[in-house]
Design an enzyme around this catalytic site. Structure first.
Site, PDB file in Angstrom:
ATOM      1  CD  GLU A  30      -2.494   1.712   0.197  1.00 23.45           C
ATOM      2  OE1 GLU A  30      -2.314   2.856  -0.248  1.00 23.45           O
ATOM      3  OE2 GLU A  30      -3.276   0.884  -0.335  1.00 23.45           O
TER       4      GLU A  30
ATOM      5  CB  SER B 130      -1.075   6.455   1.190  1.00 21.73           C
ATOM      6  OG  SER B 130      -1.475   7.354   2.212  1.00 21.73           O
TER       7      SER B 130
ATOM      8  CG  MET C 227      -5.058   5.886   0.881  1.00 20.14           C
ATOM      9  SD  MET C 227      -6.811   6.375   0.944  1.00 20.14           S
ATOM     10  CE  MET C 227      -7.482   5.264  -0.290  1.00 20.14           C
ATOM     11  CE1 TYR C 228      -0.545   0.521   5.217  1.00 22.71           C
ATOM     12  CE2 TYR C 228      -0.454   1.560   7.370  1.00 22.71           C
ATOM     13  CZ  TYR C 228       0.181   1.031   6.273  1.00 22.71           C
ATOM     14  OH  TYR C 228       1.557   1.003   6.236  1.00 22.71           O
ATOM     15  N   GLY C 229      -6.757  -0.081   4.626  1.00 22.12           N
ATOM     16  CA  GLY C 229      -8.183  -0.384   4.635  1.00 22.12           C
ATOM     17  C   GLY C 229      -8.866  -0.043   3.329  1.00 22.12           C
ATOM     18  N   GLY C 230      -8.245   0.833   2.520  1.00 20.82           N
ATOM     19  CA  GLY C 230      -8.759   1.127   1.202  1.00 20.82           C
ATOM     20  C   GLY C 230      -9.591   2.396   1.103  1.00 20.82           C
ATOM     21  CB  THR C 231     -11.211   3.850  -1.910  1.00 21.22           C
ATOM     22  OG1 THR C 231     -10.017   3.931  -2.697  1.00 21.22           O
ATOM     23  CG2 THR C 231     -12.122   5.017  -2.248  1.00 21.22           C
ATOM     24  CB  CYS C 232     -14.720   1.506   1.264  1.00 21.90           C
ATOM     25  SG  CYS C 232     -16.278   1.423   2.183  1.00 21.90           S
TER      26      CYS C 232
ATOM     27  CG  HIS D  24     -47.583  -2.613  11.993  1.00 24.95           C
ATOM     28  ND1 HIS D  24     -47.749  -1.770  10.919  1.00 24.95           N
ATOM     29  CD2 HIS D  24     -48.277  -2.067  13.031  1.00 24.95           C
ATOM     30  CE1 HIS D  24     -48.522  -0.763  11.274  1.00 24.95           C
ATOM     31  NE2 HIS D  24     -48.854  -0.915  12.550  1.00 24.95           N
TER      32      HIS D  24
END
Length: 456
Positions: A33, A35, A38-43, A441
């Site tokens: 990776e 950066s 950015m560990y874990g990614g974009t999301c 309900h």
């Protein structure tokens, strides 16, 4: 040269999920990776999670009301809350992979050959790696159109950088009327900004069902969002306290003031500098990695997953991509991009809009005879309880079989309810199964039964 069974480039949803699974099977796995942010990614860092955190805070703030100063203070708190959340998730994702035995390498990777990589490290050094299998999971990044002054303006933001802005802009201009642009329009209007959306075409949500799109448009306009369609941005100029966005619409010139200009005109795959040509990995005309239905690239032993593979840019697609690849390495190889079923999606407006399957027009264009049902959200008791009565639910049914062809939901909890329709479409049950189901309900889910009872 360090050797691994498997190397994943990119810490996105598909990459991290596959890395953990492969390491858990006893393989030697590295994940690269570029950066540490950015560990874990974009999301979790710059997209789904932080934006939905802001969306939730924005709705809460809108309910509280108050002066612009009050709203601006709550906005600053929301940004701080979002940062704490992403930081915690980032650390959790890193720790999870490391505990699974994955070696996480911080650096920028580039192919040097079919199965070899060079990684530029933060200290200026390089590391050479070889992998039996290599998986490209580098994601995508926002586009920035060639509009004079736009790139140079200190008021220009992307969907990623706007969420780092501490001060609530009084006026926000959004270039791009797609899903990302409309989501941010909804967030920032709820926070108290005056929002203008500028779209160069004359269509509003052209891929959506026309009736539902019209309901969304009316809702945004009723809330005060200004929608300018068929408008061409000519240039952006900075002033001492704001930018001026110059545009032309219907032959007339206009100038809009903005403390922030959000550019939301799509995203492109992150393949630049990856050296795909040195590995024999072909790219598409749009710069995505070319893959087959099992996500294999043109280079043996190299796969691509997620946004970089040029498919639908959703986190859950990246997750399913990891399942497709995992099935080839650890399973029976049966999963492909062609058998993952109907793909639902949600646009997190206020209220949200969600869709799965065909629109009424798309079904008719395919020569299908259809039945249609509509239900105003205000007719659902739980919507009245919530005080969230805006919206329209619509479903498209194949007349001959009773199968659900598509569902289009604009209203409270639409992002949750759409998953029920996805399942029904995938297993092919007639709509009467959902119509006659017993629902608790009062819930928004029971509106599904009321909607389907109106099929004609």
């Amino acid at each position: 040269m360090k050797r691994y069974d498997d190397i994943i480039i990119g810490f996105g949803k598909g990459g991290k999920t596959l890395a953990g699974a492969l390491a858990g099977s006893g393989r030697r796995v590295a994940l690269i990776e570029q950066s540490a942010q950015m560990y874990g990614g974009t999301c979790i860092n710059v997209a789904c999670i932080p934006s939905k955190s802001l969306e939730h805070s924005a709705r809460m703030s809108a309910a509280q009301g108050g002066s612009f100063a009050d709203r601006a203070a709550r906005y600053a708190q929301a940004v701080a809350k979002k940062r704490r959340l992403t930081a915690a998730l980032r650390q959790k994702n890193l720790a999870k992979l490391q505990s699974a035995g994955v070696e996480v390498i911080l650096g920028r990777a580039a192919f040097t050959g079919p199965q070899t990589l060079s990684v530029a490290l933060p200290d200026g050094g390089t590391q050479q790696l070889q992998g039996g299998h290599i998986f490209i999971n580098t994601g995508a990044q926002p586009n920035l159109p060639a509009i004079p002054g736009l790139k140079e303006s200190r008021y220009t933001y992307t969907s990623q950088t706007l969420m780092e802005l501490d001060a609530l802009p009084a006026e926000l201009v959004i270039i791009g009327g797609g899903y990302i642009g409309l989501e941010f329009a909804s967030y920032y209007q709820n926070f108290g900004a005056r929002v203008t959306v500028v779209q160069n075409t004359g269509d509003f949500m052209p891929r959506e069902d026309a009736e539902v799109a019209a309901a969304v448009r009316q809702s945004l306009q009723d809330r005060g969002v200004q929608l300018l369609f068929g408008a061409q941005v000519q240039r952006v100029e900075d002033g001492p306290d704001a930018a001026t966005v110059y545009l032309q619409q219907a032959g007339e010139r206009r100038a809009l003031s903005a403390q922030a200009v959000l550019v939301a005109v799509g995203r492109h795959p992150n393949t630049e500098g990856l050296g795909c040509e040195r590995a024999g990995v072909a790219l598409t005309d749009r710069g995505a990695v070319q893959v087959d239905e099992q996500l294999r690239t043109t280079a043996p032993g190299v796969w691509a997953m997620g946004d970089v593979a040029g498919g639908l840019q959703f986190t859950y697609i990246s997750l399913d991509d990891s399942r497709i690849v995992k099935s080839q390495l650890l399973g029976d190889g049966g999963r492909t991009t062609q058998n993952r079923g109907a793909v639902p999606y949600s646009v997190f407006l206020d209220p949200p809009m969600a869709r799965v399957g065909l629109t009424e027009q798309e079904a008719k264009d395919r020569g299908l005879s259809v039945q249609v049902a509509r239900l105003p959200v205000a007719a659902i008791p739980k919507a009245q309880v919530l005080g969230q009565t805006t919206g329209l639910f619509k479903v498209v049914i194949e007349a001959a079989s009773g199968r659900i062809l598509g569902a289009h939901l604009f209203g409270a909890e639409a992002h949750e309810l759409i998953n029920i329709f996805k399942l029904a479409i995938d297993i092919g049950v007639p709509y009467t199964v959902l119509r006659d189901n017993i629902y608790t309900h009062p819930t928004m889910a029971e509106g599904i039964g009321d909607l389907l009872a109106a099929v004609r």
